[in-house]
Design an enzyme around this catalytic site. Structure first.
Site, PDB file in Angstrom:
ATOM      1  N   ARG A   1      -4.401  10.055   3.147  1.00  0.00           N
ATOM      2  CA  ARG A   1      -3.188  10.734   3.585  1.00  0.00           C
ATOM      3  C   ARG A   1      -2.257  11.005   2.405  1.00  0.00           C
ATOM      4  NH1 ARG A   1      -1.290  13.961   7.354  1.00  0.00           N
ATOM      5  NH2 ARG A   1       0.912  13.659   7.706  1.00  0.00           N
TER       6      ARG A   1
ATOM      7  N   CYS B   1      -6.139   8.080   8.342  1.00  0.00           N
ATOM      8  CA  CYS B   1      -6.602   7.598   9.649  1.00  0.00           C
ATOM      9  C   CYS B   1      -6.236   8.591  10.738  1.00  0.00           C
ATOM     10  CB  CYS B   1      -5.935   6.253   9.974  1.00  0.00           C
ATOM     11  SG  CYS B   1      -6.486   4.886   8.966  1.00  0.00           S
TER      12      CYS B   1
ATOM     13  N   ILE C   1       5.997   6.263  17.107  1.00  0.00           N
ATOM     14  CA  ILE C   1       5.879   7.062  15.876  1.00  0.00           C
ATOM     15  C   ILE C   1       4.610   7.919  15.888  1.00  0.00           C
ATOM     16  CG2 ILE C   1       5.840   6.993  13.331  1.00  0.00           C
ATOM     17  CD1 ILE C   1       8.402   5.730  14.457  1.00  0.00           C
TER      18      ILE C   1
ATOM     19  N   ARG D   1      -9.344   0.171   3.334  1.00  0.00           N
ATOM     20  CA  ARG D   1      -8.423   1.170   2.823  1.00  0.00           C
ATOM     21  C   ARG D   1      -7.054   0.550   2.508  1.00  0.00           C
ATOM     22  NH1 ARG D   1      -8.189   6.439   6.557  1.00  0.00           N
ATOM     23  NH2 ARG D   1      -9.570   7.321   5.025  1.00  0.00           N
TER      24      ARG D   1
ATOM     25  N   ARG E   1      -0.557  14.352  12.717  1.00  0.00           N
ATOM     26  CA  ARG E   1      -0.077  14.171  11.349  1.00  0.00           C
ATOM     27  C   ARG E   1       0.242  15.477  10.597  1.00  0.00           C
ATOM     28  NH1 ARG E   1      -2.888   8.853   8.812  1.00  0.00           N
ATOM     29  NH2 ARG E   1      -0.763   8.543   8.150  1.00  0.00           N
ATOM     30  N   PRO E   2       1.126  16.298  11.152  1.00  0.00           N
ATOM     31  CA  PRO E   2       1.484  17.539  10.451  1.00  0.00           C
ATOM     32  C   PRO E   2       2.279  17.255   9.175  1.00  0.00           C
ATOM     33  CG  PRO E   2       2.908  17.206  12.358  1.00  0.00           C
ATOM     34  CD  PRO E   2       1.890  16.103  12.389  1.00  0.00           C
ATOM     35  N   ILE E   3       2.404  18.272   8.308  1.00  0.00           N
ATOM     36  CA  ILE E   3       3.192  18.103   7.075  1.00  0.00           C
ATOM     37  C   ILE E   3       4.319  19.140   7.012  1.00  0.00           C
ATOM     38  CG2 ILE E   3       1.424  16.942   5.687  1.00  0.00           C
ATOM     39  CD1 ILE E   3       0.768  19.687   4.423  1.00  0.00           C
ATOM     40  N   ASP E   4       4.706  19.653   8.194  1.00  0.00           N
ATOM     41  CA  ASP E   4       5.714  20.718   8.229  1.00  0.00           C
ATOM     42  C   ASP E   4       7.056  20.287   7.626  1.00  0.00           C
ATOM     43  OD1 ASP E   4       5.541  19.038  10.607  1.00  0.00           O
ATOM     44  OD2 ASP E   4       7.274  20.147  11.340  1.00  0.00           O
TER      45      ASP E   4
ATOM     46  N   LYS F   1       0.827  -1.209   0.000  1.00  0.00           N
ATOM     47  CA  LYS F   1       0.000   0.000   0.000  1.00  0.00           C
ATOM     48  C   LYS F   1       0.859   1.257   0.000  1.00  0.00           C
ATOM     49  CE  LYS F   1      -1.867   1.871   3.931  1.00  0.00           C
ATOM     50  NZ  LYS F   1      -1.702   3.327   4.094  1.00  0.00           N
ATOM     51  N   ASN F   2       1.817   1.314   0.920  1.00  0.00           N
ATOM     52  CA  ASN F   2       2.539   2.573   1.098  1.00  0.00           C
ATOM     53  C   ASN F   2       3.537   2.859  -0.013  1.00  0.00           C
ATOM     54  OD1 ASN F   2       0.963   3.155   3.256  1.00  0.00           O
ATOM     55  ND2 ASN F   2       2.446   2.469   4.801  1.00  0.00           N
TER      56      ASN F   2
ATOM     57  N   ASP G   1       3.244   0.086  11.940  1.00  0.00           N
ATOM     58  CA  ASP G   1       2.031  -0.423  11.292  1.00  0.00           C
ATOM     59  C   ASP G   1       1.706  -1.863  11.697  1.00  0.00           C
ATOM     60  OD1 ASP G   1       1.910   2.029  10.094  1.00  0.00           O
ATOM     61  OD2 ASP G   1       2.722   1.372   8.176  1.00  0.00           O
TER      62      ASP G   1
END
Ligand code: EPU
Length: 422
Positions: free
Chosen positions: A92, A116, A328, A399, A121-124, A22-23, A306
């Site tokens: 995501r 999820c 994490i 998903r 879950r920041p994207i900085d 998936k990832n 995961d």
């Protein structure tokens, strides 16, 4: 409403075939639009995150064809336009359009990604990377719209504050089409990153060091269409191996790269689980007298976050006290409430630390999936529980686990999707 119904206790025997990761797929599918023309992707998993990405690229006027796990993406008529809030929030991995469209068009408009609820879950780290390459990031606070702009992108030395998987991949995307050389330090080392770098290199990118903490990207003017096969899903494989450790009678998990799950195999060995590792598969059986162990999730090659939630179910069946630490994500213990409802003895010290005392008999219950891997943990619990378990919110599970019902049925599980009134 769709729910998963499981009657627990059945032995699992036969073969389970693992799909593409998936990832990896969720980065490779959008990456195909970096080139103009027709790219072919093999071993793409049939999961709802895939469909969400197809909807986004179709909205950009890209043509998608699918034949089983083979996907053809033709971006000949692509148009760069705003990715709507609804589409951005479907998953995501929509954040990959930031790096991709910035690299290709030097302009991106989209909204904060979904996914999820396992933490803030920041994207900085992604955004800092783009800025280091010369992009300007405008964030409209109220709507959560992001506008990324650059006159040109210039290679830079970027040290990530954390070895973020998404930021490493996103910076590789943008830097592949920047002028000059980019060096990513403290890069994530997950196996999926190697798969994605391979695809980009086949498209004409010049990336070295993927899979190590230092990745060097020499920018090129353009990328051309290519073909790639998605690597096997190590998390799907690990989930079925954990189920095999609980219920297997020579259950064979096939089509995998055992080297990608060394951390899990080491922990299974420590617990006393017996399995046989072959070149592309692992045969596993239920083992008596499982030992309690401690687990801390870490970035690759450590124990993967995961697999933490599915593994917590195995720990409920071990003799003694196991300590489990999630490092994490801030919010990956939501499944614990439901395991305890089924009869587990898990004490949450806080959102990151659990004390699991076993063995405990689990009993079927009505429970809710709260996220993808937590959902997989509940399926695992349902399979070993006495009686009937009904899981709601199963869209989280679909998903990321392709065909999970049929795969488990085919090895003997009593599991089905039922439709009920809301
Ligand atoms: N982080 C930041 N800022 C950023 C990016 C990340 O603070 O800009 C933090 C996160 O909040 C988190 C940590 O860094 O605490 C790790 O995040 P990372 O960026 O590595 O995660 P990701 O790329 O968003 C991918 C997978 C996750 C998997 C993690 C870690 C995808 C789409 N998702 O997420 O997969 O847990 O890497 O391996 O590839 C799953 O499959 O269930 C799943 C959640």
């Amino acid at each position: 409403m769709k729910q998963i119904k499981i009657v627990g206790g059945n032995t699992l025997r036969g073969q389970i075939h693992i799909g593409g990761a998936k990832n990896s797929a969720v980065a490779i599918i959008p990456a195909a639009i970096l080139a103009t023309g027709e790219s072919k992707l093999y071993n793409v998993p049939n999961i709802s995150d895939r469909d969400a990405l197809f909807d986004i690229i179709k909205d950009l006027n890209v043509d998608v064809k699918m034949e089983g796990s083979v996907v053809t993406i033709d971006s000949s008529n692509i148009q760069n336009k705003t990715i709507s809030e609804i589409l951005s929030k479907r998953l995501r991995a929509s954040y990959y359009f930031m790096g991709i469209l910035l690299g290709k068009y030097k302009h991106v408009e989209m909204y904060f990604p979904g996914g999820c609820n396992i933490g803030s879950r920041p994207i900085d780290i992604h955004l800092k990377g783009f800025e280091a390459l010369g992009a300007t990031v405008t964030h409209e606070e109220e709507s959560h719209k992001y506008i990324l702009d650059a006159e040109k992108l210039t290679g830079a030395r970027i040290k990530l504050d954390f070895a973020s998987v998404g930021a490493t991949i996103n910076i590789m995307f943008a830097a592949s089409l920047a002028e000059g050389t980019t060096i990513i330090e403290n890069a994530a080392k997950e196996t999926e990153i190697i798969n994605i770098a391979d695809f980009l290199n086949k498209m004409g990118a010049k990336i070295k060091g993927a899979g190590t903490s230092k990745i060097t990207i020499e920018g090129v003017k353009e990328l051309h269409p290519a073909e790639i096969s998605v690597i096997p899903d190590r998390i799907e494989a690990g989930t079925y191996l954990i189920m095999g450790a609980l219920l297997g009678d020579n259950l064979e998990v096939c089509g995998i790269n055992p080297n990608h799950i060394t951390a899990l195999l080491n922990k299974l060995s420590d617990m006393g689980v017996t399995f046989e590792v072959k070149e592309n598969s692992i045969i596993i059986s239920k083992s008596p007298n499982l030992k309690a162990i401690n687990i801390t999730t870490l970035v690759y090659p450590g124990f993967p976050t995961d697999l933490g939630q599915p593994m917590s179910v195995l720990l409920t069946q071990a003799n003694g006290v196991s300590l489990f630490e999630e490092t994490i994500w801030e919010n990956r213990m939501q499944h614990v409430e439901y395991l305890n409802k089924m009869g587990a003895n898990i004490e949450l010290k806080d959102n990151a630390h659990a004390v699991i005392t076993g063995p405990t008999k689990l009993k079927g219950a009505a429970i809710n999936a709260t996220d993808l891997r937590g959902g997989a943990a509940l399926v695992t619990a349902g399979l070993i529980a006495e009686g009937c378990t009904v899981i709601s919110n199963i869209e989280y599970i679909l998903r990321g686990y392709e065909n999970i019902i049929n795969k488990l049925k085919s090895v003997g599980a009593d599991i089905e999707i039922i439709e009920t009134e809301e």
